[in-house]
Structures are given as structure tokens and as C-alpha cells.
Design a protein around this motif. Structure first.
Motif, PDB file in Angstrom:
ATOM      1  N   CYS A  26       0.488  -1.616   0.411  1.00 30.42           N
ATOM      2  CA  CYS A  26      -0.021  -0.154   0.288  1.00 30.42           C
ATOM      3  C   CYS A  26       0.660   1.305  -0.160  1.00 30.42           C
ATOM      4  O   CYS A  26       0.275   2.720  -0.688  1.00 30.42           O
ATOM      5  N   LEU A  27       2.141   1.558   0.520  1.00 29.01           N
ATOM      6  CA  LEU A  27       3.190   3.155   0.610  1.00 29.01           C
ATOM      7  C   LEU A  27       3.147   1.967  -0.449  1.00 29.01           C
ATOM      8  O   LEU A  27       3.633   3.692  -1.094  1.00 29.01           O
ATOM      9  N   ASN A  28       3.636   1.560  -1.156  1.00 23.94           N
ATOM     10  CA  ASN A  28       4.298   1.835  -2.798  1.00 23.94           C
ATOM     11  C   ASN A  28       3.043   1.887  -3.751  1.00 23.94           C
ATOM     12  O   ASN A  28       3.296   1.668  -4.690  1.00 23.94           O
ATOM     13  N   ASN A  29       1.884   1.915  -3.674  1.00 22.06           N
ATOM     14  CA  ASN A  29       0.836   2.746  -4.481  1.00 22.06           C
ATOM     15  C   ASN A  29       1.034   1.002  -4.790  1.00 22.06           C
ATOM     16  O   ASN A  29       0.185   1.113  -6.516  1.00 22.06           O
ATOM     17  N   GLU A  30       0.526   0.058  -4.986  1.00 21.52           N
ATOM     18  CA  GLU A  30       0.244  -0.998  -5.290  1.00 21.52           C
ATOM     19  C   GLU A  30      -0.508  -1.747  -4.362  1.00 21.52           C
ATOM     20  O   GLU A  30      -0.798  -2.742  -5.105  1.00 21.52           O
ATOM     21  N   GLN A  31      -1.455  -0.771  -4.368  1.00 22.36           N
ATOM     22  CA  GLN A  31      -3.022  -1.796  -3.514  1.00 22.36           C
ATOM     23  C   GLN A  31      -3.748  -2.514  -4.753  1.00 22.36           C
ATOM     24  O   GLN A  31      -4.732  -3.869  -4.720  1.00 22.36           O
ATOM     25  N   ASP A  32      -3.356  -2.340  -6.311  1.00 18.79           N
ATOM     26  CA  ASP A  32      -3.971  -3.151  -7.270  1.00 18.79           C
ATOM     27  C   ASP A  32      -3.599  -4.223  -7.761  1.00 18.79           C
ATOM     28  O   ASP A  32      -4.122  -4.992  -8.469  1.00 18.79           O
ATOM     29  N   LYS A  33      -1.885  -4.028  -7.282  1.00 14.30           N
ATOM     30  CA  LYS A  33      -1.182  -4.882  -8.035  1.00 14.30           C
ATOM     31  C   LYS A  33      -1.274  -6.482  -6.373  1.00 14.30           C
ATOM     32  O   LYS A  33      -1.458  -7.679  -6.991  1.00 14.30           O
ATOM     33  N   TYR A  34      -1.586  -6.093  -5.754  1.00 18.25           N
ATOM     34  CA  TYR A  34      -1.361  -6.845  -5.125  1.00 18.25           C
ATOM     35  C   TYR A  34      -3.085  -7.139  -3.619  1.00 18.25           C
ATOM     36  O   TYR A  34      -3.277  -5.842  -3.823  1.00 18.25           O
ATOM     37  N   HIS A  35      -3.040  -8.273  -3.068  1.00 23.06           N
ATOM     38  CA  HIS A  35      -4.262  -8.086  -2.318  1.00 23.06           C
ATOM     39  C   HIS A  35      -4.203  -9.361  -1.258  1.00 23.06           C
ATOM     40  O   HIS A  35      -2.847 -10.050  -1.695  1.00 23.06           O
ATOM     41  N   LEU A  36      -5.271  -9.368  -0.497  1.00 21.05           N
ATOM     42  CA  LEU A  36      -5.018 -10.704   0.568  1.00 21.05           C
ATOM     43  C   LEU A  36      -6.264 -11.108   0.200  1.00 21.05           C
ATOM     44  O   LEU A  36      -7.528 -11.512   0.110  1.00 21.05           O
ATOM     45  N   ARG A  37      -4.897 -12.283   0.564  1.00 22.32           N
ATOM     46  CA  ARG A  37      -6.809 -14.225  -0.151  1.00 22.32           C
ATOM     47  C   ARG A  37      -6.780 -14.435   1.455  1.00 22.32           C
ATOM     48  O   ARG A  37      -5.492 -15.412   1.970  1.00 22.32           O
ATOM     49  N   TRP A  38      -7.990 -14.493   1.941  1.00 20.60           N
ATOM     50  CA  TRP A  38      -7.871 -14.287   3.494  1.00 20.60           C
ATOM     51  C   TRP A  38      -9.852 -14.925   2.855  1.00 20.60           C
ATOM     52  O   TRP A  38     -10.454 -14.331   3.871  1.00 20.60           O
ATOM     53  N   VAL A  39      -9.987 -15.886   3.312  1.00 20.04           N
ATOM     54  CA  VAL A  39     -11.634 -16.180   2.904  1.00 20.04           C
ATOM     55  C   VAL A  39     -12.103 -16.492   4.178  1.00 20.04           C
ATOM     56  O   VAL A  39     -13.035 -15.931   4.472  1.00 20.04           O
ATOM     57  N   HIS A  40     -11.423 -17.360   5.407  1.00 23.60           N
ATOM     58  CA  HIS A  40     -12.303 -17.548   6.470  1.00 23.60           C
ATOM     59  C   HIS A  40     -11.034 -16.422   7.749  1.00 23.60           C
ATOM     60  O   HIS A  40      -9.565 -17.432   7.263  1.00 23.60           O
ATOM     61  N   ILE A  90      -5.725 -19.265   6.724  1.00 27.01           N
ATOM     62  CA  ILE A  90      -3.456 -18.465   6.925  1.00 27.01           C
ATOM     63  C   ILE A  90      -3.554 -17.536   5.546  1.00 27.01           C
ATOM     64  O   ILE A  90      -4.401 -17.775   4.846  1.00 27.01           O
ATOM     65  N   PRO A  91      -4.064 -15.741   6.157  1.00 29.49           N
ATOM     66  CA  PRO A  91      -3.426 -15.470   5.102  1.00 29.49           C
ATOM     67  C   PRO A  91      -2.908 -15.734   4.025  1.00 29.49           C
ATOM     68  O   PRO A  91      -1.527 -15.726   5.090  1.00 29.49           O
ATOM     69  N   GLU A  92      -2.725 -14.760   3.381  1.00 28.52           N
ATOM     70  CA  GLU A  92      -1.691 -14.212   2.336  1.00 28.52           C
ATOM     71  C   GLU A  92      -2.256 -13.657   1.019  1.00 28.52           C
ATOM     72  O   GLU A  92      -3.178 -13.262   0.757  1.00 28.52           O
ATOM     73  N   VAL A  93      -0.612 -12.713   1.274  1.00 29.40           N
ATOM     74  CA  VAL A  93      -0.542 -11.348  -0.120  1.00 29.40           C
ATOM     75  C   VAL A  93      -0.685 -12.273  -0.732  1.00 29.40           C
ATOM     76  O   VAL A  93       0.956 -12.256  -0.791  1.00 29.40           O
ATOM     77  N   VAL A  94      -1.638 -11.889  -1.856  1.00 30.17           N
ATOM     78  CA  VAL A  94      -1.234 -12.207  -3.729  1.00 30.17           C
ATOM     79  C   VAL A  94      -0.712 -11.319  -4.460  1.00 30.17           C
ATOM     80  O   VAL A  94      -0.979 -10.367  -4.345  1.00 30.17           O
ATOM     81  N   ARG A  95      -0.265 -12.077  -5.350  1.00 27.49           N
ATOM     82  CA  ARG A  95      -0.792 -10.725  -6.720  1.00 27.49           C
ATOM     83  C   ARG A  95      -1.759 -10.518  -7.379  1.00 27.49           C
ATOM     84  O   ARG A  95      -2.734 -11.509  -7.377  1.00 27.49           O
ATOM     85  N   THR A  96      -2.388  -9.516  -7.993  1.00 27.79           N
ATOM     86  CA  THR A  96      -3.878 -10.028  -8.785  1.00 27.79           C
ATOM     87  C   THR A  96      -3.651  -9.613 -10.251  1.00 27.79           C
ATOM     88  O   THR A  96      -2.621  -8.691 -10.583  1.00 27.79           O
ATOM     89  N   SER A  97      -4.217 -10.354 -10.448  1.00 23.36           N
ATOM     90  CA  SER A  97      -4.098 -10.497 -12.537  1.00 23.36           C
ATOM     91  C   SER A  97      -4.878  -9.410 -12.924  1.00 23.36           C
ATOM     92  O   SER A  97      -3.826  -9.480 -13.819  1.00 23.36           O
ATOM     93  N   ASP A  98      -5.363  -9.331 -12.055  1.00 24.52           N
ATOM     94  CA  ASP A  98      -6.540  -7.171 -13.147  1.00 24.52           C
ATOM     95  C   ASP A  98      -6.391  -6.906 -12.424  1.00 24.52           C
ATOM     96  O   ASP A  98      -6.859  -6.352 -12.078  1.00 24.52           O
ATOM     97  N   VAL A  99      -5.022  -5.450 -12.911  1.00 24.70           N
ATOM     98  CA  VAL A  99      -5.479  -4.027 -12.903  1.00 24.70           C
ATOM     99  C   VAL A  99      -7.068  -3.658 -12.785  1.00 24.70           C
ATOM    100  O   VAL A  99      -7.756  -4.240 -14.174  1.00 24.70           O
ATOM    101  N   PRO A 100      -7.468  -2.761 -12.094  1.00 21.50           N
ATOM    102  CA  PRO A 100      -8.954  -2.127 -12.093  1.00 21.50           C
ATOM    103  C   PRO A 100      -8.310  -1.625 -13.130  1.00 21.50           C
ATOM    104  O   PRO A 100      -7.715  -0.973 -13.886  1.00 21.50           O
ATOM    105  N   SER A 101      -9.203  -1.759 -14.474  1.00 24.45           N
ATOM    106  CA  SER A 101     -10.401  -0.681 -15.118  1.00 24.45           C
ATOM    107  C   SER A 101     -11.392  -0.284 -15.309  1.00 24.45           C
ATOM    108  O   SER A 101     -11.561   0.388 -13.988  1.00 24.45           O
ATOM    109  N   GLU A 102     -11.669   0.771 -16.289  1.00 20.51           N
ATOM    110  CA  GLU A 102     -12.552   2.094 -16.539  1.00 20.51           C
ATOM    111  C   GLU A 102     -14.231   1.592 -16.100  1.00 20.51           C
ATOM    112  O   GLU A 102     -14.411   2.005 -15.062  1.00 20.51           O
TER     113      GLU A 102
END
Length: 326
Positions: A286-300, A304-316
């Protein structure tokens, strides 16, 4: 009412392979009652969670390209679990030092990760030298005193400073009113001739970051609850050890294993510390302004949570959907 569930009586303590005990600490679990090769079997085996999470975290850092400092911190986390495994297996003083001092070193690494971000090279070098000196001082003074209370207080102080610093960074980075992302701030930047995001983009970022902040605060509260809960159970284990030992023997095995307070401390603090490192990884992106490139995968929450790459950068279209949601 007598205990009615089926159980096995506690076996008689055996001669230990690693005897004599040379550590300055010996916990409430009875020594060598299960096997001659592990002085405290529950306190030993509960460290396998630390070791497993450490390996998983290191693999995740390599797979997702997280900052190198977190790989180093997770190596330290793994060393903590391994050192504790060896300490409780042997109750030898050198293994006690590996267990306890690696906790200090790993916390110093997280302190460096927290305080060095966006600083000049000069400040980073000064911070690194300062933290290294602090770690050396704690090591030498603790070895001189051989007083576990000194180590516990030093670890608690370091952890408190690092956690509160990270909380402050999280709030000022993500909450719109602190990072100047309100409509008034946008207009002010426009009057000064500075780059101004569109209303749609700003709205999207505000909605995204408030959702991230809500999840992060849940992670913080959950992690602290696990950490403090484990400390509370361990405290009861220390205060009422003789009574707990008698009750363990009255309920027998395997039920008595559930009353090993220091084992619960390992499990709960292992989870809490891992949550903190994962939170630190996510916050760094988040400090690197990469909120759209990574997300937290933590269903329940029990997973165990994991920060993973996001394949889809937000479009218009994603920005437009965020606009409609407000």
C-alpha cells in the motif's frame, strides 16, 4: 464428579537423553514423561506450527515478489520456531539463547522494515547500526544477567513500539482524511496547479482503501487477541502450575495435553506473529501504491492469510462500479 471419559494414565518420567537441564527456565510441563528424547513433548511439537508457517511465508514471498526484508524476517520467524523446538526438546542453555534471542532479532528486523521506509540512505544506515547495536546490547546484557524477565520486557517493549508504529503508518496511508484524498484536498491541489486525479479515480481509491483499512484493522485486532490470549493462558500456567499438574494427572492422556498452557502460547503467538508479518507485507504494498497489484487472500478467519498478486488491474469499468456503489 469423577472423570468419566476414557483416558490413559500419565507414564512415569524416564531418564532423559539430554540431561542434565542447564537452561534457566523450566516450564510447567513435566519432563521426559513421553519419550527420553524430548524433555517437554507438547512444548516441543507445538513449535512445528511456527516452522510450517515460516516455510510457507518464505515460499509466498519468493512466489509473489514481496520486499526482501520480509523474507529475512520470515527466516527469523522460522529460526524462532526451530530454536524453541530445540530448547524444549533439550532444556539446554545454548538452545534457550537461540530461542529467546532470535525473537529479539526478528523484531528488530521488523522495526527496520517499519521505520526505514522512504528514508534517505543515511537515515537507513543510521537506523540499521542503531538496531544492530541494540540487539548486541540485549544479547550481551541478557547473557550477563541470565534473567528471563529482562528478555521478556525487552521483547515486549520492542514489539509494542513496532506494532504502534505500523498502526500509525496504516492509518495515515489509507484513511482518506489523513492522506489528503477528500474533495476539498482535490480542489486545493487543483488551485495550486498540482496533478489532480479525476473524481471517479479518487472515489475508487477512497472506497478501495477504506475496505482495505477495515480488513487490516480486523487482522490487527485478531492478531493482538491471539498474542495476548496466549500470554494470559501461559500466565495461568505459571501461577497455578502445581494445581494444573495434579488436574492433568486426574484426567489422564490425551485430555491432559489440552492443559499445557505454554503449548497454547506457542500456537497462539505463532499465529499472531505470522498475521503481523503478513499485515506488514500488505501495508508495504500500500505504501508503494500497489494496492491494485496485490490483494489479501483470506476467505475465512481460521485460515492462513496470504498477500498475492492480483491478475486484473482495475479497468475503467471497475472505477465506474466503485462510483455507483457510493
Amino acid at each position: 464428579m469423577p472423570w468419566s471419559l476414557p483416558f490413559f494414565p500419565y507414564p512415569t518420567a524416564k531418564a532423559g537423553y539430554w540431561e542434565p537441564v542447564t537452561s534457566t527456565l523450566n516450564w510447567c510441563e513435566e519432563d521426559y514423561y513421553a519419550t527420553p528424547y524430548a524433555a517437554e513433548i507438547v512444548n516441543t511439537l507445538t513449535n512445528l506450527l511456527f516452522m510450517w508457517l515460516g516455510v510457507q511465508g518464505i515460499r509466498s514471498c519468493r512466489r509473489n515478489g514481496h520486499d526482501q526484508i520480509f523474507t529475512v524476517a520470515l527466516v527469523g520467524y522460522l529460526v524462532v520456531g526451530t530454536g524453541s523446538f530445540l530448547f524444549h526438546s533439550t532444556l539446554k542453555y545454548p538452545m534457550q539463547l537461540v530461542d529467546e534471542l532470535s525473537m529479539i532479532y526478528t523484531t528488530c528486523l521488523m522495526a527496520y522494515a517499519s521505520f526505514s521506509y522512504s528514508r534517505t540512505n543515511t537515515v537507513r544506515v543510521f537506523l540499521g547500526i542503531t538496531l544492530t547495536g541494540l540487539a548486541v546490547f540485549i544479547t550481551l546484557y541478557y547473557h550477563y544477567l541470565q534473567d528471563p524477565v529482562f528478555h521478556q520486557n525487552a521483547y515486549a517493549c520492542l514489539t509494542t513500539v513496532v506494532v504502534f508504529r505500523s498502526m500509525h503508518t496504516m492509518e495515515t496511508t489509507l484513511r482518506p482524511r489523513w492522506r489528503h484524498s477528500t474533495e476539498e484536498d482535490r480542489l486545493a491541489r487543483q488551485r495550486m496547479g498540482l496533478p489532480v486525479p479525476t473524481k471517479e479515480r479518487q472515489n475508487y481509491e477512497n472506497v478501495r482503501d477504506m475496505k482495505t483499512l477495515k480488513t487490516m484493522w480486523f487482522m490487527v485486532i485478531y492478531g493482538l487477541s491471539m498474542f495476548l490470549g496466549g500470554f494470559f493462558i501461559w500466565g495461568l500456567d505459571n501461577i497455578y502450575c502445581s494445581e494444573i499438574r495434579r488436574y492433568r494427572r486426574s484426567v489422564g492422556l490425551p485430555w491432559g495435553l489440552l492443559l499445557e498452557g505454554h503449548g497454547w502460547w506457542h500456537i497462539m503467538t505463532g499465529i499472531g506473529a505470522y498475521l503481523y508479518i503478513t499485515w506488514g507485507i500488505w501495508l508495504r504494498h500500500c505504501l508503494n501504491n500497489e494496492q491494485d497489484k496485490y490483494h489479501l487472500r483470506w476467505v475465512h478467519f481460521w485460515q492462513i492469510p496470504e498477500v498475492v498478486r492480483t491478475s486484473d488491474v482495475p479497468s475503467e469499468s471497475a472505477v465506474a462500479r466503485a462510483k455507483k456503489s457510493t
